[in-house]
Write a protein that holds these residues in place. Sequence first.
Motif, PDB file in Angstrom:
ATOM      1  N   ASN A 140      -1.154  11.251   6.295  1.00 11.60           N
ATOM      2  CA  ASN A 140      -1.777  11.252   7.613  1.00 11.60           C
ATOM      3  C   ASN A 140      -0.852  10.711   8.699  1.00 11.60           C
ATOM      4  O   ASN A 140      -0.911  11.161   9.841  1.00 11.60           O
ATOM      5  CB  ASN A 140      -3.081  10.433   7.575  1.00 11.60           C
ATOM      6  CG  ASN A 140      -4.130  11.088   6.698  1.00 11.60           C
ATOM      7  OD1 ASN A 140      -4.211  12.305   6.622  1.00 11.60           O
ATOM      8  ND2 ASN A 140      -4.930  10.292   6.009  1.00 11.60           N
ATOM      9  N   ALA A 141       0.002   9.763   8.360  1.00 10.97           N
ATOM     10  CA  ALA A 141       0.904   9.167   9.352  1.00 10.97           C
ATOM     11  C   ALA A 141       2.146  10.037   9.531  1.00 10.97           C
ATOM     12  O   ALA A 141       2.598  10.713   8.600  1.00 10.97           O
ATOM     13  CB  ALA A 141       1.286   7.754   8.932  1.00 10.97           C
ATOM     14  N   ILE A 142       2.712   9.983  10.727  1.00 16.19           N
ATOM     15  CA  ILE A 142       3.837  10.864  11.061  1.00 16.19           C
ATOM     16  C   ILE A 142       5.093  10.511  10.268  1.00 16.19           C
ATOM     17  O   ILE A 142       5.809  11.406   9.813  1.00 16.19           O
ATOM     18  CB  ILE A 142       4.120  10.827  12.584  1.00 16.19           C
ATOM     19  CG1 ILE A 142       5.237  11.808  12.938  1.00 16.19           C
ATOM     20  CG2 ILE A 142       4.452   9.418  13.033  1.00 16.19           C
ATOM     21  CD1 ILE A 142       4.898  13.246  12.705  1.00 16.19           C
ATOM     22  N   ALA A 172       0.825  -1.199   0.000  1.00 19.42           N
ATOM     23  CA  ALA A 172       0.000   0.000   0.000  1.00 19.42           C
ATOM     24  C   ALA A 172       0.861   1.253   0.000  1.00 19.42           C
ATOM     25  O   ALA A 172       1.934   1.275   0.609  1.00 19.42           O
ATOM     26  CB  ALA A 172      -0.924   0.013   1.211  1.00 19.42           C
ATOM     27  N   VAL A 173       0.388   2.277  -0.677  1.00 18.16           N
ATOM     28  CA  VAL A 173       0.962   3.619  -0.550  1.00 18.16           C
ATOM     29  C   VAL A 173       0.329   4.241   0.699  1.00 18.16           C
ATOM     30  O   VAL A 173      -0.874   4.103   0.917  1.00 18.16           O
ATOM     31  CB  VAL A 173       0.652   4.468  -1.796  1.00 18.16           C
ATOM     32  CG1 VAL A 173       1.113   5.908  -1.608  1.00 18.16           C
ATOM     33  CG2 VAL A 173       1.288   3.850  -3.024  1.00 18.16           C
ATOM     34  N   PRO A 174       1.106   4.899   1.566  1.00 17.40           N
ATOM     35  CA  PRO A 174       0.530   5.448   2.799  1.00 17.40           C
ATOM     36  C   PRO A 174      -0.697   6.308   2.540  1.00 17.40           C
ATOM     37  O   PRO A 174      -0.776   7.049   1.553  1.00 17.40           O
ATOM     38  CB  PRO A 174       1.686   6.281   3.379  1.00 17.40           C
ATOM     39  CG  PRO A 174       2.918   5.613   2.861  1.00 17.40           C
ATOM     40  CD  PRO A 174       2.567   5.140   1.484  1.00 17.40           C
ATOM     41  N   ASP A 175      -1.651   6.191   3.443  1.00 22.28           N
ATOM     42  CA  ASP A 175      -2.897   6.954   3.368  1.00 22.28           C
ATOM     43  C   ASP A 175      -2.586   8.443   3.237  1.00 22.28           C
ATOM     44  O   ASP A 175      -1.788   8.996   4.007  1.00 22.28           O
ATOM     45  CB  ASP A 175      -3.717   6.687   4.640  1.00 22.28           C
ATOM     46  CG  ASP A 175      -5.036   7.430   4.623  1.00 22.28           C
ATOM     47  OD1 ASP A 175      -5.708   7.414   3.589  1.00 22.28           O
ATOM     48  OD2 ASP A 175      -5.375   8.034   5.659  1.00 22.28           O
ATOM     49  N   LEU A 209       7.451  12.976   7.938  1.00 23.66           N
ATOM     50  CA  LEU A 209       8.829  13.299   8.260  1.00 23.66           C
ATOM     51  C   LEU A 209       9.756  13.061   7.071  1.00 23.66           C
ATOM     52  O   LEU A 209      10.729  13.808   6.864  1.00 23.66           O
ATOM     53  CB  LEU A 209       9.292  12.479   9.458  1.00 23.66           C
ATOM     54  CG  LEU A 209       8.671  12.828  10.812  1.00 23.66           C
ATOM     55  CD1 LEU A 209       9.128  11.835  11.876  1.00 23.66           C
ATOM     56  CD2 LEU A 209       9.022  14.250  11.221  1.00 23.66           C
ATOM     57  N   LEU A 210       9.464  11.998   6.282  1.00 21.50           N
ATOM     58  CA  LEU A 210      10.321  11.648   5.155  1.00 21.50           C
ATOM     59  C   LEU A 210       9.969  12.403   3.873  1.00 21.50           C
ATOM     60  O   LEU A 210      10.713  12.360   2.897  1.00 21.50           O
ATOM     61  CB  LEU A 210      10.237  10.141   4.892  1.00 21.50           C
ATOM     62  CG  LEU A 210      10.797   9.237   6.001  1.00 21.50           C
ATOM     63  CD1 LEU A 210      10.504   7.774   5.693  1.00 21.50           C
ATOM     64  CD2 LEU A 210      12.292   9.455   6.178  1.00 21.50           C
ATOM     65  N   GLN A 211       8.849  13.096   3.884  1.00 21.87           N
ATOM     66  CA  GLN A 211       8.346  13.747   2.666  1.00 21.87           C
ATOM     67  C   GLN A 211       9.353  14.709   2.033  1.00 21.87           C
ATOM     68  O   GLN A 211       9.548  14.685   0.813  1.00 21.87           O
ATOM     69  CB  GLN A 211       7.036  14.472   2.985  1.00 21.87           C
ATOM     70  CG  GLN A 211       6.285  14.936   1.750  1.00 21.87           C
ATOM     71  CD  GLN A 211       4.881  15.379   2.100  1.00 21.87           C
ATOM     72  OE1 GLN A 211       4.530  15.572   3.249  1.00 21.87           O
ATOM     73  NE2 GLN A 211       4.055  15.561   1.081  1.00 21.87           N
ATOM     74  N   PRO A 212      10.026  15.585   2.802  1.00 26.95           N
ATOM     75  CA  PRO A 212      10.999  16.484   2.155  1.00 26.95           C
ATOM     76  C   PRO A 212      12.142  15.726   1.484  1.00 26.95           C
ATOM     77  O   PRO A 212      12.636  16.158   0.439  1.00 26.95           O
ATOM     78  CB  PRO A 212      11.509  17.330   3.326  1.00 26.95           C
ATOM     79  CG  PRO A 212      10.434  17.272   4.355  1.00 26.95           C
ATOM     80  CD  PRO A 212       9.863  15.887   4.238  1.00 26.95           C
ATOM     81  N   LEU A 213      12.538  14.600   2.067  1.00 29.00           N
ATOM     82  CA  LEU A 213      13.633  13.821   1.496  1.00 29.00           C
ATOM     83  C   LEU A 213      13.208  13.166   0.186  1.00 29.00           C
ATOM     84  O   LEU A 213      13.965  13.132  -0.786  1.00 29.00           O
ATOM     85  CB  LEU A 213      14.077  12.758   2.495  1.00 29.00           C
ATOM     86  CG  LEU A 213      15.173  11.784   2.035  1.00 29.00           C
ATOM     87  CD1 LEU A 213      16.470  12.544   1.767  1.00 29.00           C
ATOM     88  CD2 LEU A 213      15.397  10.707   3.094  1.00 29.00           C
ATOM     89  N   PHE A 214      11.960  12.676   0.151  1.00 25.91           N
ATOM     90  CA  PHE A 214      11.478  11.967  -1.031  1.00 25.91           C
ATOM     91  C   PHE A 214      10.879  12.906  -2.080  1.00 25.91           C
ATOM     92  O   PHE A 214      10.534  12.480  -3.168  1.00 25.91           O
ATOM     93  CB  PHE A 214      10.448  10.908  -0.626  1.00 25.91           C
ATOM     94  CG  PHE A 214      11.022   9.792   0.209  1.00 25.91           C
ATOM     95  CD1 PHE A 214      12.338   9.388   0.044  1.00 25.91           C
ATOM     96  CD2 PHE A 214      10.247   9.168   1.170  1.00 25.91           C
ATOM     97  CE1 PHE A 214      12.866   8.363   0.798  1.00 25.91           C
ATOM     98  CE2 PHE A 214      10.768   8.135   1.940  1.00 25.91           C
ATOM     99  CZ  PHE A 214      12.081   7.736   1.753  1.00 25.91           C
ATOM    100  N   ARG A 215      10.668  14.183  -1.711  1.00 22.39           N
ATOM    101  CA  ARG A 215      10.165  15.196  -2.658  1.00 22.39           C
ATOM    102  C   ARG A 215       8.850  14.772  -3.290  1.00 22.39           C
ATOM    103  O   ARG A 215       8.685  14.790  -4.497  1.00 22.39           O
ATOM    104  CB  ARG A 215      11.218  15.484  -3.723  1.00 22.39           C
ATOM    105  CG  ARG A 215      12.478  16.107  -3.174  1.00 22.39           C
ATOM    106  CD  ARG A 215      13.732  15.683  -3.883  1.00 22.39           C
ATOM    107  NE  ARG A 215      13.698  15.916  -5.317  1.00 22.39           N
ATOM    108  CZ  ARG A 215      14.608  15.422  -6.153  1.00 22.39           C
ATOM    109  NH1 ARG A 215      15.596  14.656  -5.687  1.00 22.39           N
ATOM    110  NH2 ARG A 215      14.552  15.652  -7.441  1.00 22.39           N
ATOM    111  N   ILE A 216       7.904  14.396  -2.450  1.00 21.08           N
ATOM    112  CA  ILE A 216       6.620  13.915  -2.968  1.00 21.08           C
ATOM    113  C   ILE A 216       5.470  14.561  -2.223  1.00 21.08           C
ATOM    114  O   ILE A 216       5.604  14.912  -1.065  1.00 21.08           O
ATOM    115  CB  ILE A 216       6.551  12.374  -2.855  1.00 21.08           C
ATOM    116  CG1 ILE A 216       5.362  11.832  -3.646  1.00 21.08           C
ATOM    117  CG2 ILE A 216       6.480  11.936  -1.388  1.00 21.08           C
ATOM    118  CD1 ILE A 216       5.372  10.332  -3.796  1.00 21.08           C
TER     119      ILE A 216
END
Length: 211
Positions: A198-200, A135-138, A204-211
């Motif tokens: 929605n999940a923490i 699954a892709v995170p909610d 937190l990883l979003q800036p690293l993955f640029r998504i």
Amino acid sequence: MSAITHHIPDDMMAAYAAGTLPHPFAMVVAAHVSLCADCRAALGSHHALGGALLEQTTDVAISSGLKSNLLALLDGPVNPEPVYDAQGIYPGPVMEALKGGAPRWKTLGMGVKQSILSETGGGSARLLYIPAGQAVPDHSHNGLELTLVLQGSFSDETGRFCVGDVEIGDEDLEHTPIADAGEACICLAATDSPLRFNAIMPRLLQPLFRI
């Protein structure tokens, strides 16, 4: 290929035909059109309508130097852009973004990988590799997201999407896409703003993955 049941909306097709659709979304539309006979026909209709409207517009005066400037450009060096054909599961517009090469996959965790194809102020386009059953995170959306399936399929709260299908997500959609059983799901996804996880941990990883 399974029958394509999720298509490009007419207003978005009109914007693509007019050349006003942002590049990441235009890439998705072009790739879908290369796979879908129905949307190729719809695009042809929009081009024909645009041509008819141009014929009815009032003439506009042009500068006296336009002809000489145009001829000078035609006499200049010609550096044609290479044309990339479809290869395997990747349509021509995707191969163009890949410059004829292979995706440069980077892991996102849990077997999920991405390859960023385009990233500008107007949005981004990327390939996503999602193992079967993963699954892709909610998440929800801050803007618009177009997702075109190139291999396999995925399902979420809105239905099932197979090869050639396009899912359109906006600010009202919150979903958890899950790759169906069988081969891994590979998608071309375009966004004009970051997703809202929605999940923490994904946040937190979003800036690293640029998504």
